[in-house]
Design a protein around this motif. Structure first.
Motif, short mmCIF file in Angstrom:
data_model
loop_
_atom_site.label_atom_id
_atom_site.label_comp_id
_atom_site.label_asym_id
_atom_site.label_seq_id
_atom_site.Cartn_x
_atom_site.Cartn_y
_atom_site.Cartn_z
N TRP A 29 0.82 -1.21 0.00
CA TRP A 29 0.00 0.00 0.00
C TRP A 29 0.86 1.26 0.00
N ASN A 30 2.09 1.15 0.47
CA ASN A 30 2.96 2.32 0.57
C ASN A 30 4.09 2.32 -0.46
N VAL A 31 3.87 1.69 -1.61
CA VAL A 31 4.90 1.63 -2.64
C VAL A 31 5.33 3.04 -3.02
N ARG A 32 6.64 3.23 -3.18
CA ARG A 32 7.16 4.55 -3.51
C ARG A 32 7.76 4.62 -4.90
N VAL A 33 8.37 3.53 -5.37
CA VAL A 33 8.98 3.55 -6.70
C VAL A 33 8.70 2.24 -7.43
N ILE A 34 8.24 2.36 -8.65
CA ILE A 34 8.12 1.22 -9.56
C ILE A 34 9.11 1.49 -10.68
N ALA A 35 10.00 0.55 -10.93
CA ALA A 35 11.03 0.72 -11.95
C ALA A 35 11.03 -0.48 -12.88
N VAL A 36 11.21 -0.21 -14.17
CA VAL A 36 11.19 -1.28 -15.17
C VAL A 36 12.39 -1.09 -16.10
N LYS A 37 13.15 -2.17 -16.26
CA LYS A 37 14.18 -2.19 -17.29
C LYS A 37 13.57 -2.95 -18.46
N GLY A 38 13.45 -2.29 -19.60
CA GLY A 38 12.85 -2.91 -20.77
C GLY A 38 13.88 -3.19 -21.83
N ASN A 39 13.70 -4.31 -22.53
CA ASN A 39 14.58 -4.70 -23.63
C ASN A 39 13.76 -4.85 -24.89
N LEU A 74 16.32 2.41 -7.25
CA LEU A 74 16.17 2.59 -5.80
C LEU A 74 15.28 3.78 -5.44
N VAL A 75 14.70 3.73 -4.26
CA VAL A 75 13.80 4.78 -3.80
C VAL A 75 14.49 6.14 -3.75
N GLY A 76 15.71 6.22 -3.26
CA GLY A 76 16.38 7.50 -3.09
C GLY A 76 17.03 8.08 -4.33
N TYR A 77 16.93 7.41 -5.47
CA TYR A 77 17.59 7.88 -6.69
C TYR A 77 16.89 9.15 -7.20
N ASP A 78 17.68 10.13 -7.61
CA ASP A 78 17.15 11.39 -8.13
C ASP A 78 17.02 11.30 -9.65
N ASP A 79 15.78 11.19 -10.13
CA ASP A 79 15.54 11.08 -11.57
C ASP A 79 15.07 12.41 -12.18
N SER A 80 15.28 13.50 -11.47
CA SER A 80 14.75 14.80 -11.93
C SER A 80 15.34 15.25 -13.27
N SER A 81 16.49 14.75 -13.63
CA SER A 81 17.08 15.12 -14.93
C SER A 81 16.62 14.20 -16.07
N TRP A 82 15.90 13.15 -15.75
CA TRP A 82 15.42 12.23 -16.78
C TRP A 82 14.25 12.86 -17.54
N PRO A 83 14.13 12.56 -18.82
CA PRO A 83 12.96 13.05 -19.56
C PRO A 83 11.70 12.26 -19.21
N SER A 84 10.58 12.90 -19.44
CA SER A 84 9.31 12.19 -19.28
C SER A 84 9.23 11.04 -20.28
N ALA A 85 8.51 10.01 -19.90
CA ALA A 85 8.32 8.88 -20.81
C ALA A 85 7.65 9.35 -22.09
N TYR A 86 8.07 8.75 -23.18
CA TYR A 86 7.47 9.03 -24.48
C TYR A 86 6.26 8.13 -24.64
N ILE A 87 5.11 8.70 -24.88
CA ILE A 87 3.90 7.90 -25.10
C ILE A 87 3.85 7.47 -26.55
#
Length: 127
Positions: A29-39, A74-87
C-alpha cells in the motif's frame, strides 16, 4: 523486462517477454517507486502497466532514459534530470491493437522516442 518495487527485483514474471499477456504483482500500500528495465526484442518496444484502480498506470508522468545509472531502481535515486516517458500509443491502439487482459484501457505504451529499433534497453520509473 525486469521489474523493481522500491528497489527490490520481482522475480518469477512468467509473461515478462510476452507483450500479449500481463503478469499480476501485489504492490504494498505504501509503494514509492516502480522501476522497469525494458529490452527491445523485435521491431518495436514498449512498456504497459496499470493497477486495477488506475492509481498507477504507464503515462507521461513516468521517466525513461536509455542510459544506465547506478541505483536507478532505488527509492532514493534522483531522476529529476530524466525526460518524461514518451507515449507511443494508448493501450489497444496503434501498432499494438491487441487488448492485453488485466491492463486498463487508459494505460499508455511508453518508452523513449526511439522505440522503433533505436533504444534497445531503457530504464523507466515512476516514483
Amino acid at each position: 523486462m525486469r521489474l523493481y518495487i522500491d528497489g527490490t527485483e520481482k522475480t518469477g514474471l512468467i509473461n515478462a517477454n510476452n507483450w500479449t499477456k500481463a503478469d499480476t504483482v501485489d504492490l504494498p500500500w505504501n509503494v514509492r517507486v516502480i522501476a522497469v528495465k525494458g529490452n527491445d526484442l523485435g521491431s518495436a518496444a514498449g512498456i504497459l502497466a496499470s493497477t486495477d484502480d488506475g492509481f498507477i498506470k504507464t503515462d507521461s508522468l513516468w521517466k525513461c532514459t536509455n542510459a544506465f545509472h547506478k541505483g536507478w531502481q532505488l527509492v532514493g535515486y534522483d531522476d529529476s534530470s530524466w525526460p518524461s516517458a514518451y507515449i507511443i500509443a494508448i493501450h489497444h491502439t496503434s501498432i499494438w491493437r491487441t487488448m492485453v487482459p488485466g491492463i486498463r484501457r487508459d494505460a499508455n505504451w511508453i518508452w523513449t522516442p526511439k522505440y522503433k529499433g533505436g533504444d534497445l534497453v531503457v530504464y523507466c520509473r515512476k516514483g
